[in-house]
Design an enzyme around this catalytic site. Structure first.
Site, PDB file in Angstrom:
ATOM      1  N   SER A  62      -7.213   3.128-113.961  1.00  0.00           N
ATOM      2  CA  SER A  62      -6.639   3.112-115.299  1.00  0.00           C
ATOM      3  C   SER A  62      -5.127   2.944-115.217  1.00  0.00           C
ATOM      4  O   SER A  62      -4.638   2.060-114.520  1.00  0.00           O
ATOM      5  CB  SER A  62      -7.045   4.385-116.048  1.00  0.00           C
ATOM      6  OG  SER A  62      -6.883   4.235-117.441  1.00  0.00           O
TER       7      SER A  62
ATOM      8  N   ASP B 191     -13.243   1.021-117.497  1.00  0.00           N
ATOM      9  CA  ASP B 191     -12.305   1.966-116.889  1.00  0.00           C
ATOM     10  C   ASP B 191     -12.874   2.633-115.633  1.00  0.00           C
ATOM     11  O   ASP B 191     -13.954   3.218-115.652  1.00  0.00           O
ATOM     12  CB  ASP B 191     -11.975   3.042-117.933  1.00  0.00           C
ATOM     13  CG  ASP B 191     -10.722   3.838-117.591  1.00  0.00           C
ATOM     14  OD1 ASP B 191     -10.479   4.073-116.396  1.00  0.00           O
ATOM     15  OD2 ASP B 191     -10.013   4.233-118.525  1.00  0.00           O
TER      16      ASP B 191
END
Length: 291
Positions: A67, A180
């Site tokens: 991320s 993610d």
């Protein structure tokens, strides 16, 4: 379980204090890996950690990230300085990396992120990085982590690693739909070991504690993911020799205006961890990882 440093700017605490920890010793040279977790704007704190490590000339063998941590990891691996990373983070706005685009699989497109990365990074391919880089995403179909370390361009892996489900559109890459990386791996410590690290420093960015007062749907979804990720916490600690947790829990996901405080929190956390890190460098035969 490795040593854990959790810093509240003024307060230094060591999780697991009082426990008897066995040590292993190795004749291998020290190769420090840095694993950076996600947290949207809270990722600016990573720049503070890097600033202290750079000032003390701590040699970093490799950097991995998920991320927001994947952006910082790529920037540092490419040769960007902690100051340049801090400046980019503090001046960044959500519109620099995302564009509202209502679709069946998400609300925001991340195509703009490539332009942001082109300005920040000094190299655009894994094999061109100054130090080894690892980026981790999640395969939406299988639910398994997908690790990238090259060769190839870094843009799509980073975009995928930052594609928070429900908010960003998933990224299609080589026939897979990726989201993610933090959905499966909170902090990619194991990936740093795969890249050759003998000692791994994990930087974990705590999310805000809402106290049960949820004000929007994003907080609800985020809390659900926190609950799921807590089940993988043992893996992060097992693979890490040192876990640094800067005091960033008071900053929301879009708190880019709090950049100065986030950097200060990262610096304080790194300073608290320095004695342990320096002991690895000064004593190359010491292996910090617990048995």
């Amino acid at each position: 379980m490795g040593l854990v440093i959790s810093v509240d700017l003024a307060l230094i605490s060591s999780r697991g204090a009082g426990e008897k920890v066995s040590r292993e010793f190795s004749t291998a040279p020290v190769r420090i890996g840095l694993a950076l977790g996600g947290g949207f704007a809270r990722g600016i704190a990573h720049a503070g950690v890097l600033k202290i490590l750079n000032q003390r000339r701590i040699p970093i063998h490799c950097v991995t990230g998920v991320s927001a941590g994947s952006i910082v990891a790529a920037a540092y691996s490419s040769g960007a300085t902690p100051g340049e990373i801090a400046h980019a983070g503090c001046s960044m706005r959500f519109s620099d990396v995302g564009r509202w685009s209502l679709g069946r699989l998400g609300l925001v497109g991340s195509e703009r992120m490539k332009r942001f990365l082109e300005k920040l990074l000094k190299a655009y391919r894994f094999e061109e990085m100054r130090i080894p880089l690892g980026v981790l995403a999640t395969d939406l179909s299988t639910g398994m982590p997908v690790a990238f370390s090259g060769p190839g361009p870094v843009f799509d892996p980073i975009r995928a690693s930052c594609s928070y489900p429900g908010l960003f559109h998933p990224v299609r890459h080589h026939g897979r739909l990726l989201v993610d990386g933090a959905m499966t791996v909170e902090v990619p410590a194991a990936l740093a070991r795969q890249l050759g690290a003998t000692h791994v420093i994990s930087v974990y960015l705590p999310a805000p504690d809402t106290g049960g007062n949820f004000r929007n749907v994003f907080q609800v979804v985020n809390r659900c993911f926190q609950i799921l990720q807590s089940q993988a916490e043992d893996n992060r600690r097992t693979e890490s020799d040192l876990v640094i947790a800067p005091d960033v829990g008071g900053t929301e996901w879009n708190g880019f205006s709090s950049g100065a405080q986030l950097i200060a929190a990262g610096e304080a956390a790194a300073l608290a961890a320095l004695p342990e890190i320096l002991s690895w460098v000064s004593n190359p035969h010491k292996q910090a990882r617990a048995a």
